[in-house]
Scaffold this motif. Structure first.
Motif, mmCIF file in Angstrom:
data_model
loop_
_atom_site.group_PDB
_atom_site.id
_atom_site.type_symbol
_atom_site.label_atom_id
_atom_site.label_comp_id
_atom_site.label_asym_id
_atom_site.label_seq_id
_atom_site.Cartn_x
_atom_site.Cartn_y
_atom_site.Cartn_z
ATOM 1 N N SER A 136 0.817 -1.205 0.000
ATOM 2 C CA SER A 136 0.000 0.000 0.000
ATOM 3 C C SER A 136 0.854 1.259 0.000
ATOM 4 N N LEU A 137 1.935 1.210 -0.744
ATOM 5 C CA LEU A 137 2.809 2.387 -0.842
ATOM 6 C C LEU A 137 2.951 2.787 -2.308
ATOM 7 N N PRO A 138 1.905 3.398 -2.877
ATOM 8 C CA PRO A 138 2.001 3.767 -4.290
ATOM 9 C C PRO A 138 3.225 4.644 -4.543
ATOM 10 N N GLY A 139 3.902 4.355 -5.611
ATOM 11 C CA GLY A 139 5.086 5.132 -5.960
ATOM 12 C C GLY A 139 6.381 4.562 -5.413
ATOM 13 N N TRP A 140 6.292 3.653 -4.470
ATOM 14 C CA TRP A 140 7.482 3.024 -3.892
ATOM 15 C C TRP A 140 7.548 1.587 -4.375
ATOM 16 N N ARG A 141 8.722 1.109 -4.578
ATOM 17 C CA ARG A 141 8.901 -0.273 -4.998
ATOM 18 C C ARG A 141 9.965 -0.924 -4.126
ATOM 19 N N ILE A 142 9.719 -2.159 -3.766
ATOM 20 C CA ILE A 142 10.727 -2.909 -3.032
ATOM 21 C C ILE A 142 10.627 -4.364 -3.474
ATOM 22 N N ALA A 143 11.743 -4.996 -3.543
ATOM 23 C CA ALA A 143 11.788 -6.399 -3.940
ATOM 24 C C ALA A 143 13.015 -7.036 -3.312
ATOM 25 N N PHE A 144 13.105 -8.328 -3.422
ATOM 26 C CA PHE A 144 14.302 -9.029 -2.986
ATOM 27 C C PHE A 144 14.533 -10.191 -3.930
ATOM 28 N N ALA A 145 15.750 -10.660 -3.950
ATOM 29 C CA ALA A 145 16.108 -11.758 -4.845
ATOM 30 C C ALA A 145 16.537 -12.962 -4.013
ATOM 31 N N VAL A 146 16.089 -14.108 -4.430
ATOM 32 C CA VAL A 146 16.460 -15.371 -3.811
ATOM 33 C C VAL A 146 16.884 -16.302 -4.936
#
Length: 145
Positions: A1-11
């Motif tokens: 619920s953070l429009p405009g923000w992006r976060i991800a992770f890699a596995v």
């Protein structure tokens, strides 16, 4: 619920993730720390809370897509996320369409061209407002069309 923000992770494979890390280090300055803490809190949260949030966005999506469909506008129903991509009716450019809708019915939508050339021909409708506000906005949009 953070429009405009992006976060991800890699596995994955350690060598491949290491290469990704090397690349990312040279491409950007890293993720805003408060956003990292928000992601950690989400990952540590109760799965029932996450399912409830997903259900909220599902209801919002259905409200918007169903209303547009009843009005004769075919819109792909997203399987996740907080946006609906509406094909611009009549072949008008996405920027001109967005400006016309804002001027005519006081509803702000994002022109697809703002997200790159593949976005032209679409507008993005955000599902980040409560359902009563979405219902009002979609009603205004439909009346303007």
């Amino acid at each position: 619920s953070l429009p405009g923000w992006r976060i991800a992770f890699a596995v994955g494979n350690a060598a491949m993730v290491g290469n990704l890390l090397r690349l990312k280090t040279n491409v950007d300055a890293g993720m805003f720390v408060a956003l990292q803490h928000a992601a950690i809190a989400l990952l540590d949260s109760d799965p029932a809370d996450r399912r409830a949030l997903a259900a909220t966005y599902g209801r919002r999506r259905d409200l918007v897509c169903d209303a547009l469909s009843v009005a004769g506008l075919e819109v792909p129903r997203p399987r996740g996320g907080m946006y609906v991509w509406l094909p611009v009716p009549g072949g008008e450019g996405s920027r001109a369409f967005s400006e016309r809708i804002l001027d005519a019915c006081d509803v702000m939508i994002s022109p697809g061209i703002a997200y790159g050339p593949s976005g032209e021909g679409f507008v993005r409708l955000a599902l980040t407002q409560p359902e009563d506000r979405l219902e009002e906005a979609v009603g205004r949009l439909i009346r303007c069309l």
